[in-house]
Design an enzyme around this catalytic site. Sequence first.
Site, PDB file in Angstrom:
ATOM      1  N   GLY B  13       0.895  -1.191   0.241  1.00 15.92           N
ATOM      2  CA  GLY B  13       0.259  -0.110   0.247  1.00 15.92           C
ATOM      3  C   GLY B  13       0.877   1.359  -0.613  1.00 15.92           C
ATOM      4  O   GLY B  13       1.710   1.349   0.784  1.00 15.92           O
ATOM      5  N   THR B 139       5.287   2.184   5.726  1.00 13.34           N
ATOM      6  CA  THR B 139       3.709   1.763   6.295  1.00 13.34           C
ATOM      7  C   THR B 139       2.832   2.414   7.222  1.00 13.34           C
ATOM      8  O   THR B 139       2.924   3.191   8.071  1.00 13.34           O
ATOM      9  CB  THR B 139       3.912   0.789   7.060  1.00 13.34           C
ATOM     10  OG1 THR B 139       2.418  -0.184   7.406  1.00 13.34           O
ATOM     11  CG2 THR B 139       4.279   0.141   7.863  1.00 13.34           C
ATOM     12  N   ASP B 141       0.450   1.961   8.749  1.00  9.87           N
ATOM     13  CA  ASP B 141      -0.007   0.803   9.588  1.00  9.87           C
ATOM     14  C   ASP B 141       1.377   0.663  11.154  1.00  9.87           C
ATOM     15  O   ASP B 141       0.631   0.158  11.775  1.00  9.87           O
ATOM     16  CB  ASP B 141       0.281  -0.998   9.805  1.00  9.87           C
ATOM     17  CG  ASP B 141      -0.990  -0.931   8.839  1.00  9.87           C
ATOM     18  OD1 ASP B 141      -1.735  -0.564   7.883  1.00  9.87           O
ATOM     19  OD2 ASP B 141      -1.475  -1.901   7.448  1.00  9.87           O
TER      20      ASP B 141
END
Lengths: 418, 418
Positions: B13, B139, B141
């Site tokens: 992503g 990321t 995340d």
Amino acid sequence: MRPGNLLYAQSGGVTAVINATASAVITEARARKIKVLAARNGILGALREELIDTSRESAAAIRALAHTPGGAFGSCRVKLKSVEQDRARYERLLEVLRAHDVRYFLYNGGNDSADTALKVSKLAAEFGYPLTCIGVPKTVDNDLAVTDCCPGFGSAAKYTAVSVREAALDVAAMSETSTKVFVYEAMGRHAGWLSAAAGLAGKGPDEAPHLILFPERPYDEADFLVRVKKIVDRVGYCVVVASEGIRTAEGKFVADAGAGKDAFGHTQLGGVASFLAGRVKDALGLKVHWTLPDYLQRSARHLASKTDVDHAMAVGTAAVRQALSGANATIPVIKRVSQAPYRWKIESAPLEKVANHEKTMPANFLRKDGYGITQAARDYLEPLIRGEAPPPYGRDGMPKYCTLKNTLVKKKLPPWQG
Amino acid sequence: MRPGNLLYAQSGGVTAVINATASAVITEARARKIKVLAARNGILGALREELIDTSRESAAAIRALAHTPGGAFGSCRVKLKSVEQDRARYERLLEVLRAHDVRYFLYNGGNDSADTALKVSKLAAEFGYPLTCIGVPKTVDNDLAVTDCCPGFGSAAKYTAVSVREAALDVAAMSETSTKVFVYEAMGRHAGWLSAAAGLAGKGPDEAPHLILFPERPYDEADFLVRVKKIVDRVGYCVVVASEGIRTAEGKFVADAGAGKDAFGHTQLGGVASFLAGRVKDALGLKVHWTLPDYLQRSARHLASKTDVDHAMAVGTAAVRQALSGANATIPVIKRVSQAPYRWKIESAPLEKVANHEKTMPANFLRKDGYGITQAARDYLEPLIRGEAPPPYGRDGMPKYCTLKNTLVKKKLPPWQG
């Protein structure tokens, strides 16, 4: 002669810049030695005699108000009906205004609010109470008559165009192995103004958004799916912007999940993007993501349009000037003086020309195929998202949004039994 | 001796700042006279010999890349398995690298990508091909091991905190007659880093977000609903932030609508906010709205954190320096040197310490009741959203995001049959 006080009230859905209007109203009134009371939670506060004394707020707080989203005094979704049906409430309102020596009533909202301000004006005249009622335009829906555009819309439009472009760059980068279709749901019950603004995110058939679904055109599922497929085959991915208010040829809202009616009698919507995403997935077998920005799109003061902030402040200033110049039952409106360069001015319009009318999108703003916007739409929309007006940020990385004291003035009347 | 070329590839992503890393990689390599090839759509482009010649891009374009979201060369969700299982692909990759005289391979991604870079490094050594493999962290995340934080996370965190605060101001203003409960769905499969960042939107029990649902704690519906009700009764409204990855005590994802598996084998999620909104509506009868920002939260370059942009560029520069300094199988990581004032530096870590590990949120970041963050979490998170780094805007009111030429170099090998 004492000049009397001014009551300012916010109505309906708030925006990223309605507080900029409030800030301008208070600043202009202060300069003219008029005390501004603000109704707590809109017209409800006026009825309950919950009136905020804005003179308790510092000059710094009123300046900060201009870059703070939301509605600093509270707003509400309450529509007064006709004077015949709702006489007790209108009379109570006049009683409260009289008790607090309010001679100027500024009602900041959409076409329903313009209608209420007009009715209050008429009833005051009937009662022989000297009251000046001025509407102040506001709505992200951009559906008010007479005015070229509505404060609140430009910032929501900028949020929409920028968000769609950013998400499209993400989708484009990942499309080979991940999401092929992305659906963005834009606000707009009856008019597709915000969906149209998404069109500013790109130009030409291969740039996102590739398809826009407007409430002005019936949703034709078979045609939509064929187009999505073709675009994915050609471009590699497809970005769809859909208005929350799209309907089928039979007039049914495509998504009336979470249905119901709000106080204005509008159907409450919510799930168009997720519905369309499901159809794309099932019918085309493509990986799909969707977004429902919901309130983020109308509260994103961090991405406000400078033009919009300027408009919002100008209508606030003008409303006070109209009130003090002897006008009554009027509303400041934005007039586009020239397109290139974009120039505008504030004019005054009779409230009755705005009350309960709804401006729809001109037919020549929609492309012939119904899935995009024309150059005429771009010419109209682009100046409205022009310029940046970011809030100041703190050391903590967050915008410095203000919280007002919101001190209520002492009540003078018995409690309202409405 | 010719220095050889550098191959840069993006993986997984994309984020608001991964292109800032790319920009720094290219800038540093140019300064050292190293040619940078970029794999089109990540590792797939490397396998297909679709290699972009970044020397065709102007210095201005590479500068603009630093403020452009998405992945400028394309990324992909493709994970190479073990060398035993995926030997043909690893060998093809080495064949392509050799054909284009690539001596430096920089792989910009998460822990899967660190693992791939490590394996490529080992296989190159086995084949006697002189190749330096460097990981570059990225990321939203924030779940990579060793590094204090991950480029991409800070900007998504800032977007989350600002959006929640803005929407909360809207909800607060309207709550008496409109929406009482607002649910914001944040990304984060296994770790609630972005949900935690939402906690920066407010302080104290009455400020939004009032409840955060973390994937680290089981979702207890009865308890959740009782809390929502209490907060609405006390504050007048309730703002909920929910991680997409919350699960029941039995370990089931609360919303696995749109289920399925992606190429990494992760369950694909999507409907937590709408599910929770439905529960609140049905069980409590309260008017509720929800938002699913989806890709907007990771692509919102317009609201990037300056700290995050600085990190993203620093790891890009450091990766090139590590590669040229004779390191191999390393990854630049961010080390927090001091908390107040916040200071950081880049260090080098072995790829094997990052590959396939996952950093979870420290237990002391979650409040005892499980619905909010602690001061320790605030201390960690706040510096990461600090500072603004807006893109330049054009006369049209839109950010000036760049599009690269992305000219492919001539192929030298037969087509890949993988």
